[in-house]
Enzyme design. Sequence first.
Site, short mmCIF file in Angstrom:
data_model
loop_
_atom_site.label_atom_id
_atom_site.label_comp_id
_atom_site.label_asym_id
_atom_site.label_seq_id
_atom_site.Cartn_x
_atom_site.Cartn_y
_atom_site.Cartn_z
N CYS A 51 -14.60 16.67 -23.60
CA CYS A 51 -13.91 16.45 -22.32
C CYS A 51 -13.86 14.98 -21.94
CB CYS A 51 -14.55 17.28 -21.21
SG CYS A 51 -16.26 16.84 -20.90
N HIS A 60 0.83 -1.21 0.00
CA HIS A 60 0.00 0.00 0.00
C HIS A 60 0.86 1.27 0.00
CE1 HIS A 60 -3.42 -2.50 0.90
NE2 HIS A 60 -2.88 -2.92 2.02
#
Length: 613
Positions: free
Chosen positions: A542, A222
């Site tokens: 977009c 992580h």
Amino acid sequence: MRKTEQKAAPRPRAARDLGTDTEVLPERLFTGLPIVSGIAVGPAYLFEDQSPVLTSVAIEADAVDGELDRFDGAIKKSRRQLTKLRSQLAMLPAEGAAELEPLLDAYMQMIGPSRLLRGVRKRIESLSAAETAVHDEVEDLAATILAMPDRDRAGLKRRAEEIREIGRRLIRNLTETPFQSFAKLAQGTILVIDTLRPADAALLSPARLAGVVTEEGGTDGHTAVMLRALGIPSILGAEGVTDVIRSGALLVLDGGAGTVTLNPGPATMAAAKRSSANFARERQKLAQLRRLAAETTDGQAVELLANLEVPLELPLIAQAGVEGIGLFRSEFMFMNRAELPDEDEQTEVYGQAVEAMEGDPVTIRVLDWGGEKEIEALQNSGFTTEISGINPALGLRGIRMLLRNPELLETQLAAILRAGARGPVNILLPMVTSIDEVRATRDILHKVVRRLKRRGEELPARMPPLGIMIETPAAALSADALALEADFFAIGTNDLTMYAMAADRGDIEVAKLYDPLHPGLLRLVQFTVEASLRLRKPVSVCGEMAANPKLTPLLLGLGLRALSMNASAVPKVKLVVRSVSIADCARLARRVMEQTEPAEIRALVEEFAEKSL
Ligand code: PEP
Ligand code: MG
């Protein structure tokens, strides 16, 4: 960077800090796992764990209730801390947030009704002090997990470490040991630490910290993902660093090579200088491009804009050489939290983006909830957000959900208007299918303006333009009518492709069908662009198409002059814009629109890219 003449007086800082009489300390190289590339030269900050040392403590029977109360207090405090961390997830790059979120969930579960808590309470009832009970229970559980006959040893180790981590948090809160914050680290410091926990990595500031080196940790853990997301030059698993390196010692860290050099001599310093000069040159190349106009070879200006997903992207966007934010996805503000953001909080978040753009416009899209996006706070809020089980993508999504819950929309519009007093903003509506939706929103907008005026709020000098996403075939094919009501269009090719092709954007089974180069999709784009040009309404793309430099010539050829994309895609798209002519792009678009097969279109696009880019 420090001088290279290490032998000459004055003595290197490291020597003084170690309190030795040695003039020049011997150089020492440590090797670890390369996690994030980049060269860092600076003083070390050795982070020493302040965790209390525990001895086994027994209690009298009459102290049990008091210990149980203390334990409950520590649980509550830990829950508050984790909830706060969760609310900060939105401020992290998406990759980092995705990594941390399940971990925080796991921690939360452990301090819910879990075996861990039951075990600790039992131990307290059997006359252990709360700290001792937590420590012993955690170690027992960790040992049980590690003894499991699972072949995924790394997974078991991770789970055991997660339990130990929550145990450390509980003990800190029981002993009221303050969490040492990284926020106070001096600018340009290299953090040297035994184990960097992911939740702590999330609190590091890439702007302050030059690098990170740890003793423990692996490439796929992580923490590594968090560091990559934050972009801090880093090495993990460098054995011996915390034993030898002391705060203040000079270090050279090469994140790409996975090395850290203590007391670098002249040769190492010279090499570090060369490497960081190379880095700087690369950056400068991009910087040069940043200053150059996005203009085609025949002098047509193209507006390049950025999409923003989380506020952490703002510094990158500000440096990307864009002319504004073309799509501010406001969803992040509503995710991973128990309560909805109020008007003031939203005003602040939008206001910060507006100020960061220093006069360039920010197009804020109101909440696009629904489909695959789930927002816990909305479900808890009593608003009508029910997704019918039938088909979420075709249900109460985007503007439909907002118009069903006008209060939600009013709060957001009020915040956008107030932020608009700090710089230019545009308002963008998601998932529009009909003129009624635009009219209804404009009515609400006027009502909100009147309300804010009555409250004496400062408002923008001119009313922000109200635009719509074109992301449903119905909207694209009625673009001529919608252009009479909307002030601008932003074509959302991600959803437009999904709805045009009837192929879910996240479904691997139909991924082949999900093709923005299908003539059906391109005709929808073409119709929209032509309608907006006829009615002189600004139009941009977009969706992800805008970020693909190979598709830039086609989009320009279809008449588009504004493209909004992830900030990191801007340099490559700008390079393409600067190397093509609109005349050639228009010719390409004409040929493309004559084709019937996506494969033929792809071949034409590729051929154009090879010839002219
Ligand atoms: C789109 O659909 O193209 C778009 C830009 O919106 P989002 O990806 O946020 O749904
Ligand atoms: Mg969309």
